[in-house]
Design an enzyme around this catalytic site. Sequence first.
Site, short mmCIF file in Angstrom:
data_model
loop_
_atom_site.label_atom_id
_atom_site.label_comp_id
_atom_site.label_asym_id
_atom_site.label_seq_id
_atom_site.Cartn_x
_atom_site.Cartn_y
_atom_site.Cartn_z
CE LYS A 140 7.01 -1.73 11.35
NZ LYS A 140 7.51 -1.58 9.99
CE1 TYR A 186 3.81 -3.41 12.25
CE2 TYR A 186 2.71 -1.95 13.81
CZ TYR A 186 3.29 -2.17 12.57
OH TYR A 186 3.35 -1.14 11.67
N GLY A 217 1.98 -8.17 -1.05
CA GLY A 217 1.95 -7.11 -2.07
C GLY A 217 1.21 -7.57 -3.31
CG ASN A 235 -4.71 5.37 12.42
OD1 ASN A 235 -4.01 5.72 13.38
ND2 ASN A 235 -5.57 4.40 12.50
NE ARG A 272 -10.07 -3.26 18.34
CZ ARG A 272 -9.87 -2.87 17.09
NH1 ARG A 272 -10.06 -3.72 16.11
NH2 ARG A 272 -9.46 -1.66 16.81
N GLY A 294 -5.98 -2.96 24.69
CA GLY A 294 -4.83 -2.34 24.01
C GLY A 294 -5.18 -1.13 23.17
CE1 TYR A 317 -3.11 3.04 0.93
CE2 TYR A 317 -2.59 2.67 3.25
CZ TYR A 317 -3.22 3.41 2.27
OH TYR A 317 -3.95 4.51 2.61
N1 LIG Z 1 -0.79 0.98 6.99
C1 LIG Z 1 -0.59 1.73 8.09
O1 LIG Z 1 -1.49 2.43 8.58
C2 LIG Z 1 0.78 1.76 8.74
C3 LIG Z 1 0.94 2.52 9.91
C4 LIG Z 1 2.20 2.57 10.51
C5 LIG Z 1 3.26 1.90 9.94
N2 LIG Z 1 3.09 1.17 8.80
C6 LIG Z 1 4.25 0.48 8.23
O2 LIG Z 1 4.38 0.84 6.87
C7 LIG Z 1 4.92 -0.23 6.12
C8 LIG Z 1 4.05 -0.49 4.91
O3 LIG Z 1 2.72 -0.79 5.33
P1 LIG Z 1 1.59 -1.13 4.27
O4 LIG Z 1 0.29 -0.77 4.88
O5 LIG Z 1 1.97 -0.58 2.95
O6 LIG Z 1 1.73 -2.73 4.25
P2 LIG Z 1 1.58 -3.76 3.04
O7 LIG Z 1 1.36 -5.10 3.63
O8 LIG Z 1 0.59 -3.26 2.03
O9 LIG Z 1 3.04 -3.70 2.36
C9 LIG Z 1 4.13 -4.41 2.88
C10 LIG Z 1 4.87 -5.01 1.70
O10 LIG Z 1 6.06 -5.67 2.16
C11 LIG Z 1 6.20 -6.91 1.46
N3 LIG Z 1 6.99 -7.79 2.32
C12 LIG Z 1 6.71 -8.17 3.59
N4 LIG Z 1 7.70 -8.97 4.05
C13 LIG Z 1 8.63 -9.08 3.05
C14 LIG Z 1 9.87 -9.75 2.93
N5 LIG Z 1 10.36 -10.50 3.93
N6 LIG Z 1 10.55 -9.62 1.78
C15 LIG Z 1 10.08 -8.88 0.75
N7 LIG Z 1 8.89 -8.22 0.81
C16 LIG Z 1 8.18 -8.33 1.95
C17 LIG Z 1 4.78 -7.37 1.23
O11 LIG Z 1 4.66 -8.30 0.16
C18 LIG Z 1 4.05 -6.06 0.93
O12 LIG Z 1 4.08 -5.75 -0.45
C19 LIG Z 1 5.05 -1.40 7.08
O13 LIG Z 1 6.38 -1.47 7.53
C20 LIG Z 1 4.11 -1.03 8.21
O14 LIG Z 1 4.53 -1.60 9.42
C21 LIG Z 1 1.87 1.08 8.18
#
Ligand SMILES: NC(=O)c1ccc[n+]([C@@H]2O[C@H](COP(=O)([O-])OP(=O)(O)OC[C@H]3O[C@@H](n4cnc5c(N)ncnc54)[C@H](O)[C@@H]3O)[C@@H](O)[C@H]2O)c1
Length: 325
Positions: free
Chosen positions: A145, A141, A37, A170, A282, A284, A12
Amino acid sequence: MTKTLITGGAGYIGSHAAKALASLDREVVILDSLVAGHRDFLKWGEFEEGDLADTAFLKDVFARHDISEVLHFAAFIAVGESVEKPGMYYGNNVRNTLNLLDAMMEAGVKRMVFSSTAAVYGEPVTSVIAENHPLSPLSPYAWSKRMIEQILADYGKAYGLKHICLRYFNAAGADPNNEVGERHQPETHLIPLILHAALGLRDNITIFGTDYPTPDGTCLRDYIHVTDLADAHVRALDYLGSGGDSGAFNLGNGNGFSVREIIDVAREITGKDIVVAEAARRPGDSPALVSSSIAARETLGWEPRLGDIREIIRTAWDWHQKDLA
Ligand SMILES: NC(=O)c1ccc[n+]([C@@H]2O[C@H](COP(=O)([O-])OP(=O)(O)OC[C@H]3O[C@@H](n4cnc5c(N)ncnc54)[C@H](O)[C@@H]3O)[C@@H](O)[C@H]2O)c1
């Protein structure tokens, strides 16, 4: 020319960052295993399909591309799942980040922007959270981080790694041109779930807790548009590229919206009567998580441009109608 490696660029937020860099004519290489992904999100840059667990693959990627800097999004992201399967989360998020860092150090790549999260703060002790708020993660999780933030600091001291940790609140919304958007399976985020209900893909949306000490009793969260997040990543890369110091920055709009407010705006935008179910709190969940993003504004020159909650939900709605049609 600067070439940026984006781990998790088929996800995303990473795909929106790929678009932001490509629209500035920057060279991009996406590394993703597609574990979560999507191939149809790979619209910008070259693609290297593989896993961060595969150290030979990582070495090969750095050998074949002249990478200058890394945006590191790849991770597992579901808080609840991390409580049930901590090993899976520490393995993918922490151990695989170490693999990436070691491949970077070996290749002489010394700049990283890392996807951290507001979850590193845990239960807030102030109404607005600034970067100096105590760090007290509540889940594996969030701990993963927090640990990576520490690892980056230690690699900075030992090897001169320069890094920026971006602590998102968010993430929400979708590309305003509707080329890419949010697609998590399973979906756990509020706005997509509400829009799934609006599309008739679920019967209702559940509000967990209606007795919080907030104006309408439901939790307050700070929603930040994914395109604004992408822009912050570009600015963080440029800041490091021009010699800026390592650090951590919050990314949020600085406004809290309650769950009920989000549902009301979604009803207005979709024109659908979204059915609500009420359930107990919930464990947490904090009553309110609202960001101070003054540091990112002052140091990175970042300013959210799509901060209006209607714009956030409208872009998400446009995307979901197309994606789930
Ligand atoms: N979505 C949110 O609101 C949010 C909030 C805070 C932090 N984050 C952080 O932002 C980042 C992206 O989040 P997102 O919502 O786009 O998640 P997402 O799941 O859409 O994207 C994560 C991507 O990483 C790839 N991936 C995971 N493990 C892998 C590995 N070992 N090797 C290669 N590729 C791998 C997945 O295939 C996926 O395409 C994450 O690190 C998440 O913790 C997201």
